[in-house]
Design a protein around this motif. Structure first.
Motif, mmCIF file in Angstrom:
data_model
loop_
_atom_site.group_PDB
_atom_site.id
_atom_site.type_symbol
_atom_site.label_atom_id
_atom_site.label_comp_id
_atom_site.label_asym_id
_atom_site.label_seq_id
_atom_site.Cartn_x
_atom_site.Cartn_y
_atom_site.Cartn_z
ATOM 1 N N THR A 68 0.729 -1.142 -0.034
ATOM 2 C CA THR A 68 -0.072 0.110 -0.070
ATOM 3 C C THR A 68 0.938 1.184 -0.100
ATOM 4 N N ASP A 69 0.158 2.341 -0.115
ATOM 5 C CA ASP A 69 0.976 3.730 -0.062
ATOM 6 C C ASP A 69 0.440 4.490 1.095
ATOM 7 N N LEU A 70 1.088 5.431 1.545
ATOM 8 C CA LEU A 70 0.649 6.622 2.370
ATOM 9 C C LEU A 70 -0.205 7.253 1.316
ATOM 10 N N VAL A 71 -1.629 7.321 1.839
ATOM 11 C CA VAL A 71 -2.750 7.907 0.536
ATOM 12 C C VAL A 71 -2.512 9.298 0.625
ATOM 13 N N ARG A 72 -2.272 9.856 -0.610
ATOM 14 C CA ARG A 72 -2.620 11.257 -0.877
ATOM 15 C C ARG A 72 -4.258 11.524 -1.174
ATOM 16 N N THR A 73 -4.646 12.514 -0.418
ATOM 17 C CA THR A 73 -5.846 12.794 -0.619
ATOM 18 C C THR A 73 -6.381 13.577 -2.079
ATOM 19 N N GLU A 74 -5.060 14.317 -2.251
ATOM 20 C CA GLU A 74 -5.083 14.928 -3.629
ATOM 21 C C GLU A 74 -3.612 15.088 -4.035
ATOM 22 N N ARG A 75 -3.340 15.442 -5.208
ATOM 23 C CA ARG A 75 -2.138 15.828 -5.790
ATOM 24 C C ARG A 75 -1.699 17.135 -5.187
ATOM 25 N N SER A 76 -0.510 17.210 -4.937
ATOM 26 C CA SER A 76 0.084 18.614 -4.128
ATOM 27 C C SER A 76 0.560 19.381 -5.375
ATOM 28 N N GLU A 77 0.491 20.747 -5.383
ATOM 29 C CA GLU A 77 1.242 21.615 -6.175
ATOM 30 C C GLU A 77 2.556 21.583 -6.002
ATOM 31 N N LEU A 89 -4.725 5.512 5.999
ATOM 32 C CA LEU A 89 -3.612 4.381 5.898
ATOM 33 C C LEU A 89 -3.960 3.442 7.054
ATOM 34 N N HIS A 90 -4.374 4.021 8.327
ATOM 35 C CA HIS A 90 -4.729 3.526 9.440
ATOM 36 C C HIS A 90 -5.806 2.388 9.424
ATOM 37 N N ARG A 91 -6.878 2.867 8.692
ATOM 38 C CA ARG A 91 -8.130 2.172 8.410
ATOM 39 C C ARG A 91 -7.708 0.889 7.413
ATOM 40 N N THR A 92 -6.714 1.294 6.483
ATOM 41 C CA THR A 92 -6.270 0.076 5.525
ATOM 42 C C THR A 92 -5.539 -0.987 6.218
ATOM 43 N N LEU A 93 -4.622 -0.538 7.217
ATOM 44 C CA LEU A 93 -3.895 -1.376 7.870
ATOM 45 C C LEU A 93 -4.965 -2.146 9.065
ATOM 46 N N ARG A 94 -5.632 -1.631 9.582
ATOM 47 C CA ARG A 94 -6.641 -2.460 10.646
ATOM 48 C C ARG A 94 -7.205 -3.416 9.901
#
Length: 175
Positions: A68-77, A89-94
């Protein structure tokens, strides 16, 4: 577009990358870029009994490994720090409930540490903090950008993850 997590039941470890695969999605598979040694490091370290290709990423579950990845909620400038969804990420890992988490680079571990106000990692190996209660480990990055570190050293440090996982299994078995 981002890549789907590679997760399932009975995983030994979930390996966490830094970005939500914006650039990896262009390759359609995790760690498929030229010069990336992820698949070689997994095999040479003994974490997988054979060398997989990026197209075989789904087979990682057969060896107890998730991605998995640290989830980006949106692209950064450009020039802005990335925006990570730590709660996601915590939900995914749980949901996956692995006994261990391994960050695929110091950059990934440091990104998580900054987002959760943990101490930044100084070295590779077991971290002094957990990821939402799950023991954590940091690996040297597999990308070509990390080719300054000799491959045998990187392989040895990835082997340390296998030892960490084996030690964790022993601790769990003692309960």
């Amino acid at each position: 577009m981002s890549l789907q997590d590679i997760l399932g039941p009975d995983l030994r470890v979930v390996i966490v990358g830094t970005i939500a695969a914006w650039h990896r999605a262009e390759h359609e598979h995790y760690y498929a870029g030229s010069g990336n040694n992820f698949w070689l490091l997994l095999h040479e370290s003994g974490l997988t009994p054979e060398r997989l290709t990026p197209a075989e990423e789904h087979r990682l579950r057969d060896f107890g490994i998730g991605l998995t990845d640290l989830v980006r909620t949106e692209r950064s400038e450009p020039g802005e720090p990335p925006r990570f969804d730590v709660a996601g990420l915590h939900r995914t890992l749980r949901a996956a409930a692995p006994p261990a988490v391994a960050f695929v680079s110091k950059t990934a571990a440091a990104s998580y540490a900054r987002a959760t106000r943990q101490r930044l990692p100084r070295d590779y190996g077991e971290l002094p903090w957990t990821v939402d209660g799950t023991p954590a480990f940091v690996l040297p990055g597999p990308s070509g950008a990390n080719n300054g570190m000799p491959l045998p050293l990187r392989i040895a440090l990835w082997r340390d993850l296998g030892d960490f996982l084996a030690a964790g299994a022993l601790r769990i078995g003692e309960r």
